[in-house]
Design an enzyme around this catalytic site. Structure first.
Site, PDB file in Angstrom:
ATOM      1  N   GLU A  32      48.874  54.845  86.033  1.00  0.00           N
ATOM      2  CA  GLU A  32      47.896  55.364  85.071  1.00  0.00           C
ATOM      3  C   GLU A  32      46.523  55.481  85.740  1.00  0.00           C
ATOM      4  O   GLU A  32      46.113  54.563  86.453  1.00  0.00           O
ATOM      5  CB  GLU A  32      47.804  54.403  83.877  1.00  0.00           C
ATOM      6  N   ALA A  61      52.311  54.517  79.528  1.00  0.00           N
ATOM      7  CA  ALA A  61      53.712  54.302  79.172  1.00  0.00           C
ATOM      8  C   ALA A  61      54.373  53.473  80.267  1.00  0.00           C
ATOM      9  O   ALA A  61      55.183  53.975  81.042  1.00  0.00           O
ATOM     10  CB  ALA A  61      54.424  55.648  79.016  1.00  0.00           C
ATOM     11  N   GLU A  62      54.044  52.185  80.334  1.00  0.00           N
ATOM     12  CA  GLU A  62      54.554  51.362  81.434  1.00  0.00           C
ATOM     13  C   GLU A  62      56.077  51.293  81.434  1.00  0.00           C
ATOM     14  O   GLU A  62      56.707  51.364  82.496  1.00  0.00           O
ATOM     15  CB  GLU A  62      53.968  49.948  81.381  1.00  0.00           C
ATOM     16  N   PHE A  85      46.902  46.549  85.127  1.00  0.00           N
ATOM     17  CA  PHE A  85      46.650  45.104  85.123  1.00  0.00           C
ATOM     18  C   PHE A  85      47.998  44.408  85.001  1.00  0.00           C
ATOM     19  O   PHE A  85      48.860  44.861  84.242  1.00  0.00           O
ATOM     20  CB  PHE A  85      45.752  44.705  83.934  1.00  0.00           C
ATOM     21  N   ALA A  86      48.178  43.308  85.713  1.00  0.00           N
ATOM     22  CA  ALA A  86      49.464  42.607  85.695  1.00  0.00           C
ATOM     23  C   ALA A  86      49.891  42.262  84.276  1.00  0.00           C
ATOM     24  O   ALA A  86      51.084  42.271  83.957  1.00  0.00           O
ATOM     25  CB  ALA A  86      49.383  41.342  86.538  1.00  0.00           C
ATOM     26  N   ASP A  87      48.915  42.002  83.421  1.00  0.00           N
ATOM     27  CA  ASP A  87      49.219  41.678  82.022  1.00  0.00           C
ATOM     28  C   ASP A  87      50.071  42.769  81.362  1.00  0.00           C
ATOM     29  O   ASP A  87      50.875  42.491  80.482  1.00  0.00           O
ATOM     30  CB  ASP A  87      47.914  41.522  81.242  1.00  0.00           C
ATOM     31  N   PHE A  88      49.870  44.020  81.800  1.00  0.00           N
ATOM     32  CA  PHE A  88      50.607  45.134  81.184  1.00  0.00           C
ATOM     33  C   PHE A  88      52.066  45.171  81.651  1.00  0.00           C
ATOM     34  O   PHE A  88      52.877  45.946  81.140  1.00  0.00           O
ATOM     35  CB  PHE A  88      49.935  46.483  81.494  1.00  0.00           C
ATOM     36  N   HIS A 131      43.767  40.562  80.284  1.00  0.00           N
ATOM     37  CA  HIS A 131      43.538  41.274  81.549  1.00  0.00           C
ATOM     38  C   HIS A 131      43.316  40.288  82.691  1.00  0.00           C
ATOM     39  O   HIS A 131      42.632  40.599  83.659  1.00  0.00           O
ATOM     40  CB  HIS A 131      42.306  42.186  81.455  1.00  0.00           C
TER      41      HIS A 131
END
Lengths: 327, 334
Positions: A32, A61-62, A85-88, A131
């Protein structure tokens, strides 16, 4: 002749991508907002110009684009998916854990999934609990995945290049706090870093400090400060959470007889815990003191600048742990 | 068709369609029989009643095309050219199984023919098929990628994420919904907000059509048009293939959610093989004498596959440690 230069962690990631994309025309990058300015953390700078059509800027749209990364990797050739971000990555856990990590095994070795999911991770500034997370232990728990957490620009470049020449899915976690950090990196495009190999960043005799990500640099500063007191600390960057370089750590502890492990992730079930447990199992008789772990407390990362520091291990915590194992 | 060559082509196509349907049926019957005898380890998700869907597509697909499949995937694998003996050995957990006994029925895959795997996660195939399609387009190939899924999987969010990207990027992905009316045990009406799923997908801007998925010729005709468009550079398309699941969700399903009469009626009225036999005979293309030998051959093929698979070796327990990661390569390391 290969040359060592001082470059930033961000430049090291960019250099690894550029060199490997030149070498292997199959490499694609999906993510993204990766085109304007080279992405949110700028690691793709100049790549779209050199490799038109190979950086694919995706919708938000991960699950969709990481799933596509699995398919494109299965159908032949390395794919990098940047998750902003790793959180996603929680949004595409099926794609990473049930698909990418399982295909080689479930197919009896027919399939390779050279998918590298890159994600900035760890503490930010004023971005709160969604995040800032550190997921190396979460992914290290999954058979079939390799997990990189390079602590230096050299490790970032070498491991990313190895990931792109390998045939396995890799979760590649980049601590945001490291992007601007400089370090010596070779310009040799054939110099790789082996997965599962840690690195002694500072040799020492008295205490082994295994410190990953941002903790590596806090640890090196602590080691420099304590050297003035005559304490000689060996600092190891584990570089990978899967596989873990237990042999390097055990050999170091055998010499120093004392171990502190420092992670930015939450303490419970962390990489630090796994390293401590392994040394307790296999290196118990080398130890002259109980192992100490330094990691984030079990709380979501708070927002306020007055609350943030309480959620993260500080240099003083590392120094205190070192004094404790020396007491 | 009025010409002799047209008649021959129609006859060849009808024979292909029926042969594949009866092979899929025979495979499933043999697998269910072995399951009943305790030879299949774990659950078996039979596709009996849905054979016309993969059979309709089979003659249109090349080895270099890709297919992603579901937990109900034996028909897709056979239609893509997978070897039934290797598949059967996989169901039995044998070392010579197509996945060396590591996958089982729900993860049957044959990468040598572009069959990118059955999948135990409902709705996981969309992204994988689209990624394979991205590879196709990046390489300048005119191949296509087919994703099979059930109407149950249409409730997954991954469909939206992937359909959106496929239309934006004009990827050659054929979405084939095997609309069998059940999401495991739950009727479609309780799983989806609409029955008109072709209308739903048309909203994405992809050509979408509802087809009688018990009619192999109709499936073939519809898919032929979509696939030809994709090979010429077109984007994704969607088929809502209406068919029925004659068996339960799997071999362990007592089917408390529907009556035996419901199933008997479906078998009497909506059997894709029986419907095809009647239709092709009425059209004067194939006669019973053409098809009966195909039934016998399929039954013999699948019995032989099962017998050979039963004679195959069990894996060594140490094999469990293989295929977790790629074998190590030699590299220059710093």
């Amino acid at each position: 002749m290969a040359e060592m230069r001082e470059i930033t962690f961000r430049e090291a990631v960019n250099e690894a991508l550029r060199e490997e994309m030149r070498r292997d025309p199959r490499i694609l990058i999906l993510g993204e907002d990766i085109l304007p300015g080279g992405g949110v953390f700028g690691v793709h700078g100049g790549l779209d110009e050199e490799f038109p059509g190979r950086l694919l800027q995706t919708p938000i749209a991960e699950a969709g684009f990481v799933g596509m990364g699995v398919g494109a990797a299965l159908a032949g050739g390395p794919v990098i998916c940047e998750v902003m971000f790793a959180d996603f990555m929680t949004v595409c856990m099926d794609e990473i854990i049930n698909q990418a990590a399982k295909f080689r095994y479930m197919s009896g070795g027919q399939a390779s999934v050279p998918l590298i999911v890159r994600a900035p991770c760890g503490m930010g500034r004023g971005v709160g609990a969604q995040h800032t997370q550190s997921f190396e232990a979460l992914f290290a728990h999954i058979p079939g995945l390799k997990v990189a957490i390079p602590g230096t620009p050299a490790a970032a470049k070498g491991l990313l290049k190895s990931a792109l020449r390998g045939d396995d899915p890799v979760v590649f976690l980049e601590y945001k706090g490291l992007y601007a950090m400089r370090g010596p990196v070779s310009d040799d495009p054939e110099l790789l870093a082996e997965f599962g190999r840690g690195s002694v960043e500072r040799p020492g005799r008295d205490v082994t400090l295994v410190a990953s990500g941002t903790m590596l640099h806090k640890g090196l500063e602590v080691a420099a400060e304590l050297a003035a007191d005559g304490v000689d600390i060996e600092v190891i960057d584990p570089r990978c959470a899967a596989p873990i370089d237990h042999e390097l750590i055990l050999a170091s502890v055998e010499r120093t007889t004392r171990l502190v492990v420092a992670d930015e992730s939450v303490l419970e079930c962390s990489l630090a815990s796994e390293i401590a447990a392994t040394v307790a199992e296999r290196g118990f008789y080398s130890l002259d003191a109980p192992v100490r772990r330094v990691a984030s407390p079990r709380m979501p990362k708070p927002f306020s600048p007055k609350l943030e520091p309480a959620s993260l291990p500080q240099k003083a915590d590392i120094a205190a742990a070192i004094r404790e194992v020396l007491a | 068709m009025t010409t002799a060559s047209g008649d021959n082509a129609a006859r060849a196509l009808h024979l292909d369609l029926y042969r594949m349907m009866t092979r899929i049926r025979a495979f499933e019957e043999a697998a269910l029989y072995e399951s009943g005898r305790g030879n299949v380890y774990g659950p078996l998700h039979a596709c009996i009643g849905q054979e016309a869907i993969p059979a309709g597509l089979a003659p249109l697909l090349r080895p270099t095309d890709y297919v992603t499949s579901t937990h109900r995937g034996h028909g897709h694998a056979l239609a893509k050219g997978a070897d039934p003996q290797g598949m059967m050995a996989e169901l039995f957990g044998r070392a010579d199984g197509i996945c060396r006994g590591k996958g089982g029925s729900q993860h049957i895959a044959d990468f040598s023919v572009g069959m990118l795997g059955a999948n135990g996660i409902v709705g996981a195939g969309y992204g994988i098929a689209a990624g394979a399609a991205l590879r196709i387009r990046q390489a300048g190939r005119d191949d296509v990628s087919v994703v099979f899924f059930g109407d149950g999987a249409m409730a997954r969010g991954t469909l939206h994420e992937v359909a959106n990207i496929c239309v934006l990027w004009k990827l050659p992905v054929l979405f084939v919904c095997e609309h069998n009316g059940f999401a495991q045990w739950v009727p479609s009406s309780e799983n989806l907000c609409t029955d008109a799923v072709a209308g739903l997908m048309a909203g994405y801007g992809m050509p979408s059509r509802q087809v009688d998925g018990t009619d192999a010729l109709a499936m073939h005709g519809c898919a032929a048009g979509f696939i030809a468009d994709m090979r010429a550079g077109g984007g994704p398309a969607f088929i809502d293939a209406r068919a029925n699941r004659f068996h339960g969700h799997n071999s362990m399903d007592a089917q408390a959610y529907r009556s035996r009469d419901d199933v008997s009626r479906l078998r009497a009225e909506a059997d894709p093989l029986a419907l095809f036999r009647a239709a092709t005979a009425a059209a004067g293309v194939l006669a019973a004498a053409d098809m009966d030998p195909l039934d016998a051959a399929a039954e013999a093929e699948m019995r032989a596959a099962a017998e050979a698979a039963l004679a195959g070796p069990w894996p060594d327990p140490a094999d469990a440690w293989e295929d977790i990661l790629a074998p190590r390569k030699a590299h220059a390391h710093g």
